[in-house]
Scaffold this active site. Structure first.
Site, PDB file in Angstrom:
ATOM      1  N   ASN A   1       0.851  -1.185   0.000  1.00 52.99           N
ATOM      2  CA  ASN A   1       0.000   0.000   0.000  1.00 52.99           C
ATOM      3  C   ASN A   1       0.887   1.235   0.000  1.00 52.99           C
ATOM      4  OD1 ASN A   1      -2.389   1.586   0.238  1.00 52.99           O
ATOM      5  ND2 ASN A   1      -2.028   1.792   2.440  1.00 52.99           N
TER       6      ASN A   1
ATOM      7  N   HIS B   1       0.853   5.161   1.516  1.00 55.26           N
ATOM      8  CA  HIS B   1       0.150   5.994   2.490  1.00 55.26           C
ATOM      9  C   HIS B   1       0.813   7.371   2.502  1.00 55.26           C
ATOM     10  CE1 HIS B   1      -2.155   7.000   6.042  1.00 55.26           C
ATOM     11  NE2 HIS B   1      -1.047   7.479   6.578  1.00 55.26           N
TER      12      HIS B   1
ATOM     13  N   SER C   1       4.813   6.856   2.228  1.00 52.83           N
ATOM     14  CA  SER C   1       5.457   5.587   2.585  1.00 52.83           C
ATOM     15  C   SER C   1       4.812   4.453   1.802  1.00 52.83           C
ATOM     16  CB  SER C   1       5.271   5.277   4.073  1.00 52.83           C
ATOM     17  OG  SER C   1       5.682   6.363   4.879  1.00 52.83           O
TER      18      SER C   1
ATOM     19  N   ASP D   1      -2.261   0.589   8.191  1.00 51.00           N
ATOM     20  CA  ASP D   1      -1.023   1.348   7.924  1.00 51.00           C
ATOM     21  C   ASP D   1       0.137   0.957   8.845  1.00 51.00           C
ATOM     22  OD1 ASP D   1      -2.450   2.772   5.989  1.00 51.00           O
ATOM     23  OD2 ASP D   1      -3.077   4.295   7.434  1.00 51.00           O
TER      24      ASP D   1
HETATM   25  C1  GRF Z   1      -2.708   8.828  -2.475  1.00 46.93           C
HETATM   26  O1  GRF Z   1      -2.380  10.029  -1.857  1.00 46.93           O
HETATM   27  C2  GRF Z   1      -2.294   7.671  -1.620  1.00 46.93           C
HETATM   28  O2  GRF Z   1      -1.180   7.914  -0.816  1.00 46.93           O
HETATM   29  C3  GRF Z   1      -3.498   7.449  -0.756  1.00 46.93           C
HETATM   30  O3  GRF Z   1      -4.586   7.728  -1.586  1.00 46.93           O
HETATM   31  C4  GRF Z   1      -4.207   8.623  -2.617  1.00 46.93           C
HETATM   32  C5  GRF Z   1      -4.587   7.998  -3.911  1.00 46.93           C
HETATM   33  O4  GRF Z   1      -4.517   8.872  -4.993  1.00 46.93           O
HETATM   34  N1  GRF Z   1      -3.491   6.120  -0.198  1.00 46.93           N
HETATM   35  P1  GRF Z   1      -4.690   8.357  -6.485  1.00 46.93           P
HETATM   36  O5  GRF Z   1      -6.045   7.713  -6.617  1.00 46.93           O
HETATM   37  O6  GRF Z   1      -3.585   7.386  -6.746  1.00 46.93           O
HETATM   38  O7  GRF Z   1      -4.557   9.573  -7.336  1.00 46.93           O
END
Ligand code: GRF
Length: 321
Positions: A109, A111, A138, A147
């Protein structure tokens, strides 16, 4: 080109990280390919892009479904596509514990914070309010705790005067788009990364009783016993004397067993230069399907054949229980 790791990406929204992963996968030498983009929101913008790029898509709203049933359908789609890894990219769902457990070590994932700081939502606003000098992102392994899995890679982004959550989020995303493809590529190719392989071998070897590490002719060696009475039971060899791959050298019962191993599975075992006569075998480590249980068992066996009686006797007793 070598076989590439097969990735399913799960999204809920814009899918810009998915797009970054996708276009990185189109660069030469990228060690992964996207085989599916799946979403819990049939209207997610990222689905359209994936379709236009000829990638299979799957969409299923979670509304009216139990978490387990929705997870199971998403998981089935990933399996159907032959995914080896599931990569979450803005997938706004908490996963059921069973789903996370089944993909342990094979689910990543991203984050938008410098974990372990600011888990959960509203990370940017919280970082700014706390007076942090940096936000960031991260990439981490997914476990059932939100997370909290092992962090694989991070990137810091400075917080500027007058920063808002929105302006910071936008810059962090630019950084995310660089970080995620790189972190994923490194992770799926760790099986052939000498530093990672050595770290695995080291932790298994040094977990055995009375062991220590001592270099031998440029190779990392592992010994059992103390001081001069100690003996080597394993060597980690990166391209050992003309051998192409990265290998672990351990002791077999002797030349007959060595010969049989090399004949049966030449892709996995080889007769190492200089050591072969005394029954040492080379085990090729940089194989995608390497079984680490098997490596652990070899290390134990080799340890046992080199360890002093007083230690093996203790092991014998312990193993009776
Ligand atoms: C990103 O900021 C990611 O870190 C978080 O959700 C957002 C997703 O954005 N988990 P996108 O859909 O990839 O533009």
């Amino acid at each position: 080109m070598a076989e590439r790791a097969r990735i399913a990406v799960f999204i809920s929204g814009a899918g810009t990280n998915m797009a970054a992963l996708l276009y990185a996968s189109r660069m030469p030498e990228c060690p992964y390919e996207l085989v599916l983009v799946a979403s819990n929101d049939p209207a997610a913008a990222g689905l359209k892009l994936a379709e236009a790029e000829g990638i299979a898509t799957f969409a299923l709203s979670h509304k009216g479904m139990t978490r387990e049933a929705h997870d199971a359908a998403m998981e089935a789609a990933a399996k159907e596509a032959g995914a080896e890894y599931i990569v979450l990219a803005g997938y706004m769902r908490i996963l059921s514990a069973g789903f996370a457990a089944r993909w342990a070590g094979r689910m990543l994932n991203i984050h938008p914070s410098l974990l372990p700081k600011y888990k959960g939502l509203d990370t940017h606003a919280r970082a700014i309010a706390a007076g942090e000098s940096h936000g960031g992102a991260s990439v981490h392994l997914v476990t059932s705790e939100l997370d909290a899995g092992e962090v694989l890679a991070q990137i810091a982004v400075p917080i500027t005067p007058g920063e808002t959550a929105e302006s910071l989020a936008a810059r962090v995303k630019l950084a995310e788009h660089q970080l995620y493809p790189r972190a994923l590529a490194d992770y799926v190719s760790r099986w052939r990364n000498p530093a990672w392989l050595l770290a695995q071998v080291r932790s298994l070897a040094l977990a055995l009783p009375e062991t220590s590490e001592q270099e031998s002719f440029g190779a990392a060696g592992f010994r059992v016993g103390t001081g001069k009475a100690g003996k080597y039971f394993a060597y980690f060899a990166d391209r050992h004397h003309g051998h192409q791959g990265i290998a672990l050298l351990v002791k077999t019962s002797g030349p007959d067993e060595l010969a049989a191993l090399v004949e049966d599975r030449p892709e996995a075992y080889f007769r190492p230069a200089f050591y072969g006569a005394s029954g040492w075998v080379g085990i090729v480590l940089d194989r995608r399907d390497l079984d680490w249980q098997d490596i652990a068992a070899w290390l134990r066996r080799s340890w046992r054949s080199a360890a002093p009686k007083r230690l093996t006797r203790l092991m014998d007793v312990a193993e009776q229980f």
